[in-house]
Design a protein around this motif. Sequence first.
Motif, PDB file in Angstrom:
ATOM      1  N   ALA A  54      -1.240  -2.867  12.890  1.00 54.95           N
ATOM      2  CA  ALA A  54      -1.877  -4.131  13.273  1.00 54.95           C
ATOM      3  C   ALA A  54      -0.892  -5.286  13.177  1.00 54.95           C
ATOM      4  O   ALA A  54      -0.839  -6.156  14.051  1.00 54.95           O
ATOM      5  CB  ALA A  54      -3.094  -4.392  12.380  1.00 54.95           C
ATOM      6  N   GLY A  55      -0.089  -5.312  12.109  1.00 49.71           N
ATOM      7  CA  GLY A  55       0.862  -6.394  11.924  1.00 49.71           C
ATOM      8  C   GLY A  55       1.942  -6.408  12.977  1.00 49.71           C
ATOM      9  O   GLY A  55       2.297  -7.465  13.528  1.00 49.71           O
ATOM     10  N   MET A  56       2.465  -5.235  13.324  1.00 47.57           N
ATOM     11  CA  MET A  56       3.535  -5.169  14.316  1.00 47.57           C
ATOM     12  C   MET A  56       3.020  -5.440  15.726  1.00 47.57           C
ATOM     13  O   MET A  56       3.779  -5.860  16.599  1.00 47.57           O
ATOM     14  CB  MET A  56       4.220  -3.796  14.263  1.00 47.57           C
ATOM     15  CG  MET A  56       4.977  -3.541  12.962  1.00 47.57           C
ATOM     16  SD  MET A  56       6.290  -4.749  12.644  1.00 47.57           S
ATOM     17  CE  MET A  56       7.527  -4.233  13.828  1.00 47.57           C
ATOM     18  N   ARG A  57       1.740  -5.227  15.964  1.00 48.64           N
ATOM     19  CA  ARG A  57       1.176  -5.532  17.288  1.00 48.64           C
ATOM     20  C   ARG A  57       0.803  -7.005  17.400  1.00 48.64           C
ATOM     21  O   ARG A  57       0.862  -7.586  18.472  1.00 48.64           O
ATOM     22  CB  ARG A  57      -0.061  -4.669  17.543  1.00 48.64           C
ATOM     23  CG  ARG A  57       0.236  -3.192  17.709  1.00 48.64           C
ATOM     24  CD  ARG A  57      -0.971  -2.459  18.243  1.00 48.64           C
ATOM     25  NE  ARG A  57      -1.254  -2.867  19.612  1.00 48.64           N
ATOM     26  CZ  ARG A  57      -2.429  -2.702  20.215  1.00 48.64           C
ATOM     27  NH1 ARG A  57      -3.431  -2.186  19.552  1.00 48.64           N
ATOM     28  NH2 ARG A  57      -2.593  -3.085  21.458  1.00 48.64           N
TER      29      ARG A  57
ATOM     30  N   ALA B 179      -3.980   7.489  -3.574  1.00 42.53           N
ATOM     31  CA  ALA B 179      -2.779   7.579  -2.745  1.00 42.53           C
ATOM     32  C   ALA B 179      -3.143   7.756  -1.279  1.00 42.53           C
ATOM     33  O   ALA B 179      -2.547   7.132  -0.391  1.00 42.53           O
ATOM     34  CB  ALA B 179      -1.902   8.739  -3.226  1.00 42.53           C
ATOM     35  N   ALA B 180      -4.149   8.610  -1.012  1.00 37.67           N
ATOM     36  CA  ALA B 180      -4.572   8.841   0.373  1.00 37.67           C
ATOM     37  C   ALA B 180      -5.132   7.560   0.993  1.00 37.67           C
ATOM     38  O   ALA B 180      -4.817   7.224   2.139  1.00 37.67           O
ATOM     39  CB  ALA B 180      -5.621   9.954   0.416  1.00 37.67           C
ATOM     40  N   VAL B 181      -5.946   6.839   0.229  1.00 35.09           N
ATOM     41  CA  VAL B 181      -6.514   5.584   0.734  1.00 35.09           C
ATOM     42  C   VAL B 181      -5.399   4.574   1.007  1.00 35.09           C
ATOM     43  O   VAL B 181      -5.390   3.899   2.046  1.00 35.09           O
ATOM     44  CB  VAL B 181      -7.534   5.008  -0.269  1.00 35.09           C
ATOM     45  CG1 VAL B 181      -7.947   3.595   0.144  1.00 35.09           C
ATOM     46  CG2 VAL B 181      -8.763   5.903  -0.347  1.00 35.09           C
ATOM     47  N   CYS B 182      -4.435   4.481   0.090  1.00 35.41           N
ATOM     48  CA  CYS B 182      -3.326   3.539   0.269  1.00 35.41           C
ATOM     49  C   CYS B 182      -2.504   3.870   1.506  1.00 35.41           C
ATOM     50  O   CYS B 182      -2.072   2.969   2.239  1.00 35.41           O
ATOM     51  CB  CYS B 182      -2.435   3.542  -0.971  1.00 35.41           C
ATOM     52  SG  CYS B 182      -3.137   2.678  -2.389  1.00 35.41           S
ATOM     53  N   LEU B 183      -2.284   5.162   1.753  1.00 33.45           N
ATOM     54  CA  LEU B 183      -1.522   5.545   2.942  1.00 33.45           C
ATOM     55  C   LEU B 183      -2.237   5.107   4.214  1.00 33.45           C
ATOM     56  O   LEU B 183      -1.607   4.593   5.153  1.00 33.45           O
ATOM     57  CB  LEU B 183      -1.304   7.059   2.961  1.00 33.45           C
ATOM     58  CG  LEU B 183       0.012   7.590   2.395  1.00 33.45           C
ATOM     59  CD1 LEU B 183       0.138   9.089   2.669  1.00 33.45           C
ATOM     60  CD2 LEU B 183       1.211   6.866   2.978  1.00 33.45           C
ATOM     61  N   MET B 184      -3.550   5.316   4.258  1.00 30.67           N
ATOM     62  CA  MET B 184      -4.288   4.922   5.462  1.00 30.67           C
ATOM     63  C   MET B 184      -4.317   3.407   5.625  1.00 30.67           C
ATOM     64  O   MET B 184      -4.139   2.885   6.730  1.00 30.67           O
ATOM     65  CB  MET B 184      -5.703   5.498   5.403  1.00 30.67           C
ATOM     66  CG  MET B 184      -5.741   6.993   5.653  1.00 30.67           C
ATOM     67  SD  MET B 184      -7.413   7.679   5.750  1.00 30.67           S
ATOM     68  CE  MET B 184      -7.898   7.631   4.020  1.00 30.67           C
ATOM     69  N   VAL B 185      -4.511   2.680   4.518  1.00 33.12           N
ATOM     70  CA  VAL B 185      -4.477   1.221   4.578  1.00 33.12           C
ATOM     71  C   VAL B 185      -3.095   0.743   5.023  1.00 33.12           C
ATOM     72  O   VAL B 185      -2.979  -0.158   5.869  1.00 33.12           O
ATOM     73  CB  VAL B 185      -4.833   0.613   3.206  1.00 33.12           C
ATOM     74  CG1 VAL B 185      -4.550  -0.884   3.193  1.00 33.12           C
ATOM     75  CG2 VAL B 185      -6.300   0.865   2.881  1.00 33.12           C
ATOM     76  N   GLY B 186      -2.053   1.355   4.480  1.00 34.69           N
ATOM     77  CA  GLY B 186      -0.700   0.972   4.847  1.00 34.69           C
ATOM     78  C   GLY B 186      -0.418   1.213   6.307  1.00 34.69           C
ATOM     79  O   GLY B 186       0.177   0.365   6.991  1.00 34.69           O
ATOM     80  N   TYR B 187      -0.846   2.359   6.798  1.00 32.62           N
ATOM     81  CA  TYR B 187      -0.584   2.682   8.209  1.00 32.62           C
ATOM     82  C   TYR B 187      -1.311   1.706   9.133  1.00 32.62           C
ATOM     83  O   TYR B 187      -0.718   1.153  10.055  1.00 32.62           O
ATOM     84  CB  TYR B 187      -1.026   4.111   8.504  1.00 32.62           C
ATOM     85  CG  TYR B 187      -0.922   4.442   9.975  1.00 32.62           C
ATOM     86  CD1 TYR B 187       0.316   4.692  10.550  1.00 32.62           C
ATOM     87  CD2 TYR B 187      -2.041   4.443  10.789  1.00 32.62           C
ATOM     88  CE1 TYR B 187       0.426   4.949  11.900  1.00 32.62           C
ATOM     89  CE2 TYR B 187      -1.943   4.699  12.138  1.00 32.62           C
ATOM     90  CZ  TYR B 187      -0.707   4.955  12.688  1.00 32.62           C
ATOM     91  OH  TYR B 187      -0.597   5.194  14.021  1.00 32.62           O
ATOM     92  N   ILE B 188      -2.595   1.502   8.891  1.00 32.64           N
ATOM     93  CA  ILE B 188      -3.390   0.624   9.761  1.00 32.64           C
ATOM     94  C   ILE B 188      -2.847  -0.802   9.717  1.00 32.64           C
ATOM     95  O   ILE B 188      -2.726  -1.484  10.738  1.00 32.64           O
ATOM     96  CB  ILE B 188      -4.874   0.672   9.357  1.00 32.64           C
ATOM     97  CG1 ILE B 188      -5.443   2.067   9.620  1.00 32.64           C
ATOM     98  CG2 ILE B 188      -5.678  -0.372  10.123  1.00 32.64           C
ATOM     99  CD1 ILE B 188      -6.814   2.292   9.019  1.00 32.64           C
TER     100      ILE B 188
ATOM    101  N   ALA C  54       0.825  -1.206   0.000  1.00 34.51           N
ATOM    102  CA  ALA C  54       0.000   0.000   0.000  1.00 34.51           C
ATOM    103  C   ALA C  54       0.860   1.256   0.000  1.00 34.51           C
ATOM    104  O   ALA C  54       0.582   2.219  -0.742  1.00 34.51           O
ATOM    105  CB  ALA C  54      -0.933  -0.011   1.213  1.00 34.51           C
ATOM    106  N   PHE C  55       1.909   1.289   0.814  1.00 31.11           N
ATOM    107  CA  PHE C  55       2.793   2.451   0.848  1.00 31.11           C
ATOM    108  C   PHE C  55       3.450   2.683  -0.520  1.00 31.11           C
ATOM    109  O   PHE C  55       3.567   3.821  -0.987  1.00 31.11           O
ATOM    110  CB  PHE C  55       3.881   2.263   1.907  1.00 31.11           C
ATOM    111  CG  PHE C  55       3.391   2.418   3.320  1.00 31.11           C
ATOM    112  CD1 PHE C  55       2.511   3.421   3.672  1.00 31.11           C
ATOM    113  CD2 PHE C  55       3.828   1.547   4.314  1.00 31.11           C
ATOM    114  CE1 PHE C  55       2.062   3.563   4.975  1.00 31.11           C
ATOM    115  CE2 PHE C  55       3.381   1.687   5.619  1.00 31.11           C
ATOM    116  CZ  PHE C  55       2.500   2.693   5.954  1.00 31.11           C
ATOM    117  N   THR C  56       3.891   1.615  -1.153  1.00 33.66           N
ATOM    118  CA  THR C  56       4.590   1.747  -2.430  1.00 33.66           C
ATOM    119  C   THR C  56       3.627   2.139  -3.544  1.00 33.66           C
ATOM    120  O   THR C  56       3.976   2.935  -4.433  1.00 33.66           O
ATOM    121  CB  THR C  56       5.312   0.434  -2.782  1.00 33.66           C
ATOM    122  OG1 THR C  56       6.095   0.005  -1.665  1.00 33.66           O
ATOM    123  CG2 THR C  56       6.243   0.627  -3.964  1.00 33.66           C
TER     124      THR C  56
END
Length: 304
Positions: free
Chosen positions: A231-234, A218-227, A19-21
Amino acid sequence: MIRSDNMRAALLIVVSMAAFTINDAFMKLASPGVPFFEQIFLRGVLITLGLTGLAWALGQLSFRPSRRDRALTLLRTLTETVGTVIFLTALFSMPIANLSAILQALPLTVTLAAAVFLGEPVGWRRLLAILVGFIGVAIIIRPGFEGFSVYSLYGVAAVCAITLRDLTARKLSAEIPSIRVALSAAIGVTVMSAAASLIMGERWVMPDTGAALLMAGAAVCLMVGYISAVAGMRLGEVGFVAPFRYTSLLVALILGRVLFDEFPDALTLLGAGIVVATGLFTLFRERRTATASTGIPPKGLRIR
Protein backbone atom coordinates in the motif's frame (compact mmCIF):
# COMPACT_ATOMS: atom_id res chain seq x y z
CA MET A 1 -2.49 16.04 -2.21
CA ILE A 2 0.85 14.56 -3.30
CA ARG A 3 2.49 15.69 -0.08
CA SER A 4 -0.23 14.14 2.09
CA ASP A 5 -0.13 10.93 0.03
CA ASN A 6 3.62 10.75 0.51
CA MET A 7 3.33 11.24 4.25
CA ARG A 8 0.68 8.52 4.55
CA ALA A 9 2.78 6.25 2.38
CA ALA A 10 5.85 6.90 4.53
CA LEU A 11 3.85 5.98 7.63
CA LEU A 12 2.72 2.75 5.97
CA ILE A 13 6.33 1.88 5.11
CA VAL A 14 7.41 2.52 8.71
CA VAL A 15 4.57 0.26 9.92
CA SER A 16 5.59 -2.45 7.46
CA MET A 17 9.25 -2.34 8.48
CA ALA A 18 8.32 -2.49 12.16
CA ALA A 19 5.97 -5.42 11.48
CA PHE A 20 8.61 -7.36 9.55
CA THR A 21 11.20 -6.83 12.28
CA ILE A 22 8.78 -7.75 15.08
CA ASN A 23 8.03 -10.93 13.14
CA ASP A 24 11.75 -11.72 13.18
CA ALA A 25 11.92 -11.11 16.92
CA PHE A 26 8.90 -13.34 17.60
CA MET A 27 10.41 -16.17 15.55
CA LYS A 28 13.72 -15.81 17.36
CA LEU A 29 11.98 -15.90 20.74
CA ALA A 30 9.99 -19.00 19.79
CA SER A 31 12.95 -20.89 18.29
CA PRO A 32 14.34 -22.58 21.45
CA GLY A 33 11.15 -24.59 22.04
CA VAL A 34 10.20 -25.61 18.49
CA PRO A 35 12.26 -27.52 15.88
CA PHE A 36 13.52 -25.35 13.03
CA PHE A 37 11.44 -26.59 10.10
CA GLU A 38 8.38 -27.23 12.23
CA GLN A 39 8.43 -23.58 13.23
CA ILE A 40 8.63 -22.45 9.59
CA PHE A 41 5.82 -24.85 8.67
CA LEU A 42 3.46 -23.71 11.42
CA ARG A 43 3.99 -20.04 10.61
CA GLY A 44 3.58 -20.85 6.91
CA VAL A 45 0.23 -22.56 7.49
CA LEU A 46 -1.08 -19.50 9.33
CA ILE A 47 0.16 -17.10 6.65
CA THR A 48 -1.25 -19.28 3.85
CA LEU A 49 -4.68 -19.34 5.51
CA GLY A 50 -4.62 -15.58 6.08
CA LEU A 51 -3.54 -14.72 2.52
CA THR A 52 -6.02 -17.19 1.04
CA GLY A 53 -8.84 -15.50 2.95
CA LEU A 54 -7.62 -12.07 1.86
CA ALA A 55 -7.30 -13.11 -1.79
CA TRP A 56 -10.80 -14.62 -1.66
CA ALA A 57 -12.25 -11.45 -0.13
CA LEU A 58 -10.66 -9.36 -2.91
CA GLY A 59 -11.85 -11.75 -5.62
CA GLN A 60 -8.31 -12.61 -6.70
CA LEU A 61 -8.39 -16.40 -6.31
CA SER A 62 -9.95 -16.74 -9.76
CA PHE A 63 -7.16 -14.80 -11.49
CA ARG A 64 -5.37 -16.86 -14.13
CA PRO A 65 -1.79 -15.68 -14.76
CA SER A 66 -0.07 -16.11 -18.09
CA ARG A 67 2.42 -18.91 -18.64
CA ARG A 68 5.27 -16.42 -18.34
CA ASP A 69 3.96 -15.06 -15.03
CA ARG A 70 3.48 -18.61 -13.72
CA ALA A 71 7.12 -19.39 -14.49
CA LEU A 72 8.32 -16.16 -12.87
CA THR A 73 6.12 -16.75 -9.83
CA LEU A 74 7.59 -20.23 -9.46
CA LEU A 75 11.13 -18.84 -9.64
CA ARG A 76 10.26 -16.15 -7.10
CA THR A 77 8.76 -18.79 -4.81
CA LEU A 78 11.93 -20.88 -4.99
CA THR A 79 14.12 -17.90 -4.13
CA GLU A 80 11.72 -16.94 -1.32
CA THR A 81 11.98 -20.47 0.07
CA VAL A 82 15.77 -20.56 -0.03
CA GLY A 83 16.01 -17.05 1.39
CA THR A 84 13.67 -17.89 4.26
CA VAL A 85 15.72 -20.88 5.38
CA ILE A 86 19.04 -19.04 5.11
CA PHE A 87 17.71 -15.91 6.82
CA LEU A 88 16.16 -17.77 9.76
CA THR A 89 19.32 -19.85 10.18
CA ALA A 90 21.24 -16.60 10.59
CA LEU A 91 18.54 -14.98 12.73
CA PHE A 92 18.48 -17.80 15.28
CA SER A 93 22.27 -17.72 15.64
CA MET A 94 23.34 -14.05 15.64
CA PRO A 95 22.13 -10.71 17.05
CA ILE A 96 19.02 -9.44 15.28
CA ALA A 97 20.43 -5.92 14.85
CA ASN A 98 23.65 -7.22 13.23
CA LEU A 99 21.63 -9.25 10.73
CA SER A 100 19.36 -6.27 10.07
CA ALA A 101 22.44 -4.13 9.40
CA ILE A 102 23.60 -6.59 6.72
CA LEU A 103 20.14 -6.59 5.12
CA GLN A 104 20.32 -2.82 4.66
CA ALA A 105 22.57 -3.57 1.68
CA LEU A 106 19.54 -4.77 -0.31
CA PRO A 107 18.95 -1.50 -2.22
CA LEU A 108 22.59 -1.63 -3.30
CA THR A 109 22.55 -5.26 -4.41
CA VAL A 110 19.23 -4.87 -6.24
CA THR A 111 20.52 -1.80 -8.09
CA LEU A 112 23.74 -3.57 -9.07
CA ALA A 113 21.98 -6.79 -10.09
CA ALA A 114 19.41 -4.86 -12.14
CA ALA A 115 22.26 -3.22 -14.03
CA VAL A 116 24.10 -6.51 -14.63
CA PHE A 117 21.18 -8.81 -15.44
CA LEU A 118 18.40 -6.49 -16.61
CA GLY A 119 20.49 -3.86 -18.36
CA GLU A 120 19.14 -0.98 -16.25
CA PRO A 121 21.39 2.10 -16.48
CA VAL A 122 23.58 2.84 -13.45
CA GLY A 123 25.99 5.77 -13.49
CA TRP A 124 29.46 5.88 -12.00
CA ARG A 125 28.25 7.72 -8.90
CA ARG A 126 25.87 4.94 -7.97
CA LEU A 127 28.47 2.30 -8.78
CA LEU A 128 30.93 4.05 -6.47
CA ALA A 129 28.27 4.28 -3.76
CA ILE A 130 27.57 0.56 -4.12
CA LEU A 131 31.30 -0.22 -3.74
CA VAL A 132 31.52 1.93 -0.60
CA GLY A 133 28.36 0.25 0.71
CA PHE A 134 29.94 -3.17 0.26
CA ILE A 135 32.92 -1.93 2.28
CA GLY A 136 30.41 -1.08 5.00
CA VAL A 137 29.06 -4.64 4.86
CA ALA A 138 32.63 -5.97 5.18
CA ILE A 139 33.09 -3.82 8.30
CA ILE A 140 29.93 -5.34 9.80
CA ILE A 141 31.03 -8.90 9.02
CA ARG A 142 34.78 -8.45 9.69
CA PRO A 143 35.94 -11.79 8.24
CA GLY A 144 39.10 -13.05 9.92
CA PHE A 145 38.87 -10.60 12.80
CA GLU A 146 37.56 -10.76 16.35
CA GLY A 147 33.79 -10.64 16.44
CA PHE A 148 33.41 -12.51 13.14
CA SER A 149 30.53 -15.01 13.00
CA VAL A 150 30.09 -17.51 10.19
CA TYR A 151 26.37 -16.78 10.41
CA SER A 152 27.10 -13.31 9.04
CA LEU A 153 27.83 -15.08 5.76
CA TYR A 154 24.38 -16.62 5.98
CA GLY A 155 23.09 -13.05 6.19
CA VAL A 156 25.00 -12.17 3.01
CA ALA A 157 23.60 -15.29 1.32
CA ALA A 158 20.09 -14.20 2.38
CA VAL A 159 20.70 -10.81 0.75
CA CYS A 160 21.67 -12.59 -2.49
CA ALA A 161 18.53 -14.75 -2.41
CA ILE A 162 16.26 -11.77 -1.69
CA THR A 163 17.95 -9.79 -4.47
CA LEU A 164 17.15 -12.54 -6.96
CA ARG A 165 13.60 -12.65 -5.62
CA ASP A 166 13.16 -8.91 -6.13
CA LEU A 167 14.64 -9.02 -9.63
CA THR A 168 12.16 -11.74 -10.52
CA ALA A 169 9.31 -9.64 -9.13
CA ARG A 170 10.36 -6.76 -11.41
CA LYS A 171 9.75 -8.95 -14.45
CA LEU A 172 6.19 -9.89 -13.45
CA SER A 173 3.43 -8.25 -15.45
CA ALA A 174 1.35 -5.47 -13.92
CA GLU A 175 -1.82 -7.58 -14.13
CA ILE A 176 -0.91 -10.26 -11.58
CA PRO A 177 -2.13 -9.37 -8.06
CA SER A 178 0.62 -9.04 -5.46
CA ILE A 179 -1.38 -11.06 -2.95
CA ARG A 180 -1.42 -13.99 -5.37
CA VAL A 181 2.36 -13.78 -5.68
CA ALA A 182 2.73 -13.69 -1.89
CA LEU A 183 0.29 -16.59 -1.50
CA SER A 184 2.32 -18.71 -3.90
CA ALA A 185 5.45 -17.96 -1.89
CA ALA A 186 3.70 -18.83 1.39
CA ILE A 187 2.51 -22.17 -0.02
CA GLY A 188 5.98 -22.93 -1.36
CA VAL A 189 7.70 -22.18 1.94
CA THR A 190 5.13 -24.24 3.86
CA VAL A 191 5.46 -27.29 1.60
CA MET A 192 9.26 -27.03 1.59
CA SER A 193 9.48 -26.84 5.38
CA ALA A 194 7.24 -29.91 5.79
CA ALA A 195 9.36 -31.90 3.33
CA ALA A 196 12.63 -30.73 4.88
CA SER A 197 11.39 -31.65 8.36
CA LEU A 198 10.64 -35.19 7.20
CA ILE A 199 13.98 -35.53 5.39
CA MET A 200 15.93 -34.20 8.38
CA GLY A 201 14.04 -36.52 10.72
CA GLU A 202 12.88 -33.74 13.02
CA ARG A 203 10.91 -34.89 16.02
CA TRP A 204 7.92 -32.60 16.15
CA VAL A 205 6.73 -31.22 19.45
CA MET A 206 3.54 -29.61 20.62
CA PRO A 207 4.42 -25.92 21.08
CA ASP A 208 3.58 -24.52 24.47
CA THR A 209 1.18 -21.61 24.75
CA GLY A 210 3.94 -19.02 24.66
CA ALA A 211 5.60 -20.40 21.51
CA ALA A 212 2.23 -20.82 19.78
CA LEU A 213 1.29 -17.20 20.50
CA LEU A 214 4.68 -16.00 19.28
CA MET A 215 4.34 -17.86 15.98
CA ALA A 216 0.77 -16.65 15.52
CA GLY A 217 1.97 -13.10 16.22
CA ALA A 218 4.79 -13.56 13.70
CA ALA A 219 2.30 -14.67 11.03
CA VAL A 220 0.05 -11.67 11.70
CA CYS A 221 3.04 -9.30 11.59
CA LEU A 222 4.18 -10.72 8.26
CA MET A 223 0.76 -10.16 6.71
CA VAL A 224 0.50 -6.65 8.16
CA GLY A 225 4.00 -5.88 6.92
CA TYR A 226 3.30 -7.15 3.43
CA ILE A 227 -0.01 -5.30 3.03
CA SER A 228 1.44 -2.07 4.45
CA ALA A 229 4.51 -2.26 2.21
CA VAL A 230 2.46 -2.75 -0.96
CA ALA A 231 0.00 0.00 0.00
CA GLY A 232 2.79 2.42 0.88
CA MET A 233 4.77 1.85 -2.30
CA ARG A 234 1.63 2.26 -4.43
CA LEU A 235 0.38 5.38 -2.65
CA GLY A 236 3.56 7.46 -2.51
CA GLU A 237 6.48 8.31 -4.73
CA VAL A 238 9.11 5.61 -4.60
CA GLY A 239 11.96 8.10 -4.16
CA PHE A 240 10.20 9.66 -1.16
CA VAL A 241 9.03 6.55 0.70
CA ALA A 242 11.84 4.05 -0.04
CA PRO A 243 14.33 5.60 2.45
CA PHE A 244 11.85 4.90 5.26
CA ARG A 245 12.65 1.20 4.80
CA TYR A 246 15.80 1.86 6.80
CA THR A 247 13.67 2.32 9.95
CA SER A 248 13.81 -1.48 10.22
CA LEU A 249 17.38 -1.11 11.51
CA LEU A 250 16.24 1.26 14.26
CA VAL A 251 13.46 -1.15 15.26
CA ALA A 252 15.95 -4.04 15.27
CA LEU A 253 18.33 -2.09 17.52
CA ILE A 254 15.51 -1.41 20.00
CA LEU A 255 14.18 -4.98 19.98
CA GLY A 256 17.67 -6.43 20.25
CA ARG A 257 18.37 -4.38 23.36
CA VAL A 258 14.97 -4.88 25.02
CA LEU A 259 14.24 -8.53 24.20
CA PHE A 260 17.67 -10.14 23.81
CA ASP A 261 20.03 -7.81 25.69
CA GLU A 262 22.04 -7.37 22.48
CA PHE A 263 23.57 -4.26 21.02
CA PRO A 264 26.05 -3.96 18.13
CA ASP A 265 29.58 -2.79 18.80
CA ALA A 266 31.01 0.44 17.43
CA LEU A 267 32.43 -1.12 14.24
CA THR A 268 29.11 -2.76 13.40
CA LEU A 269 27.31 0.56 13.87
CA LEU A 270 29.93 2.27 11.68
CA GLY A 271 29.45 -0.30 8.94
CA ALA A 272 25.67 -0.02 9.20
CA GLY A 273 25.92 3.76 8.93
CA ILE A 274 28.00 3.47 5.76
CA VAL A 275 25.54 1.01 4.21
CA VAL A 276 22.53 3.18 5.03
CA ALA A 277 24.22 6.36 3.79
CA THR A 278 25.23 4.80 0.48
CA GLY A 279 21.80 3.24 0.09
CA LEU A 280 20.12 6.61 0.58
CA PHE A 281 22.49 8.18 -1.94
CA THR A 282 21.72 5.42 -4.44
CA LEU A 283 17.98 5.99 -4.04
CA PHE A 284 18.49 9.74 -4.43
CA ARG A 285 20.49 9.33 -7.64
CA GLU A 286 17.97 6.83 -9.01
CA ARG A 287 15.17 9.32 -8.39
CA ARG A 288 17.10 12.17 -10.04
CA THR A 289 17.95 10.02 -13.05
CA ALA A 290 14.33 8.93 -13.51
CA THR A 291 13.08 12.51 -13.19
CA ALA A 292 15.70 13.83 -15.63
CA SER A 293 14.83 11.24 -18.26
CA THR A 294 11.03 11.59 -18.04
CA GLY A 295 10.47 14.94 -16.38
CA ILE A 296 8.13 13.16 -13.94
CA PRO A 297 9.14 11.89 -10.47
CA PRO A 298 8.70 8.09 -10.17
CA LYS A 299 5.42 7.03 -8.60
CA GLY A 300 4.59 3.82 -6.77
CA LEU A 301 4.77 0.22 -7.89
CA ARG A 302 2.64 -0.96 -10.78
CA ILE A 303 2.05 -4.42 -9.34
CA ARG A 304 -1.33 -4.73 -7.63
